[in-house]
Design an enzyme around this catalytic site. Structure first.
Site, PDB file in Angstrom:
ATOM      1  CB  CYS A  98       3.328  61.646  19.606  1.00 28.13           C
ATOM      2  SG  CYS A  98       2.295  62.086  21.132  1.00 28.13           S
ATOM      3  CG  HIS A 140       4.498  57.490  23.476  1.00 30.30           C
ATOM      4  ND1 HIS A 140       5.029  57.593  22.756  1.00 30.30           N
ATOM      5  CD2 HIS A 140       3.368  58.207  23.521  1.00 30.30           C
ATOM      6  CE1 HIS A 140       4.460  58.619  21.767  1.00 30.30           C
ATOM      7  NE2 HIS A 140       3.451  59.179  22.417  1.00 30.30           N
ATOM      8  CD  GLU A 141       0.026  58.365  25.476  1.00 29.37           C
ATOM      9  OE1 GLU A 141      -0.053  59.570  26.003  1.00 29.37           O
ATOM     10  OE2 GLU A 141      -0.238  57.815  24.304  1.00 29.37           O
ATOM     11  CG  HIS A 144       2.555  62.938  26.633  1.00 24.70           C
ATOM     12  ND1 HIS A 144       2.829  63.312  25.721  1.00 24.70           N
ATOM     13  CD2 HIS A 144       2.795  61.959  25.729  1.00 24.70           C
ATOM     14  CE1 HIS A 144       3.300  63.379  24.856  1.00 24.70           C
ATOM     15  NE2 HIS A 144       2.583  62.111  24.818  1.00 24.70           N
TER      16      HIS A 144
END
Length: 183
Positions: A98, A140-141, A144
């Site tokens: 990341c 993954h994104e 956030h």
């Protein structure tokens, strides 16, 4: 414009992001700047919280991973107001890193198929099933936007072993080749 990337320990990385409207000021420029920042930092995705914006926006261009994961060839997208609707029970394990946690990579297990609702850069709505490594990158994104980072998916022992590296990142002592924002 290349934007500084928020580093681990900054409170914005732990906040739930908010949906935006079509008239969000400077959205087109922000999307372009996010892509420029991601490319400069040699990433394949970046979310708005990583550049200090508490909004539900992330961009992906996973094309650099096509040699290892052919399904990501030309997987370049903008996700606005994304919400995952379904996740498969079937999972795959991949090594993740990341931009907000430079120098750290760990194996993470994620769903192999997701169903996601989002708006593209033209504010056109999509409900799409995404599979394989593309689904991993999106998850993954997406994390956030919900105030999570990939190390939230690893065991406590591994997290303890990373404590020194995490402290170095949050204090600005981790080597990076891009501008950063510290906690």
């Amino acid at each position: 414009m290349i934007l500084p990337i928020v580093q681990f320990g900054h409170p914005i990385l732990r906040k739930m992001s908010e949906d935006i409207t079509k008239d969000y000021e400077g959205l087109d420029k922000l999307i372009k700047d996010m892509y420029d920042t991601m490319y400069k930092a040699e990433g394949i995705g970046i979310a708005a919280p990583q550049i200090g914006k508490n909004i539900r926006l992330f961009v992906i261009d996973a094309t650099p991973c096509a040699e290892d994961y052919p399904e990501v060839k030309d997987f370049k997208r903008v996700f606005i107001n994304a919400h995952i609707l379904e996740m498969s029970n079937e999972t795959m394990q991949t090594t993740e890193g990341c931009l907000s946690l430079p120098g750290i990579s760990e194996d993470v297990r994620r769903s192999t198929t997701i169903k996601i609702q989002y708006l593209d850069e033209n504010f056109e709505e999509h409900v799409e099933e995404i599979k394989g490594y593309c689904a991993v990158v999106v998850q993954h994104e997406y994390d956030h936007l919900d105030g999570k980072v990939f190390i939230d998916h690893i065991g406590m022992l591994k997290k303890r072993l990373l404590k020194g590296k995490l402290n170095a990142i949050s204090s600005g002592k981790a080597p990076v080749h891009f501008r950063t924002v510290l906690p």
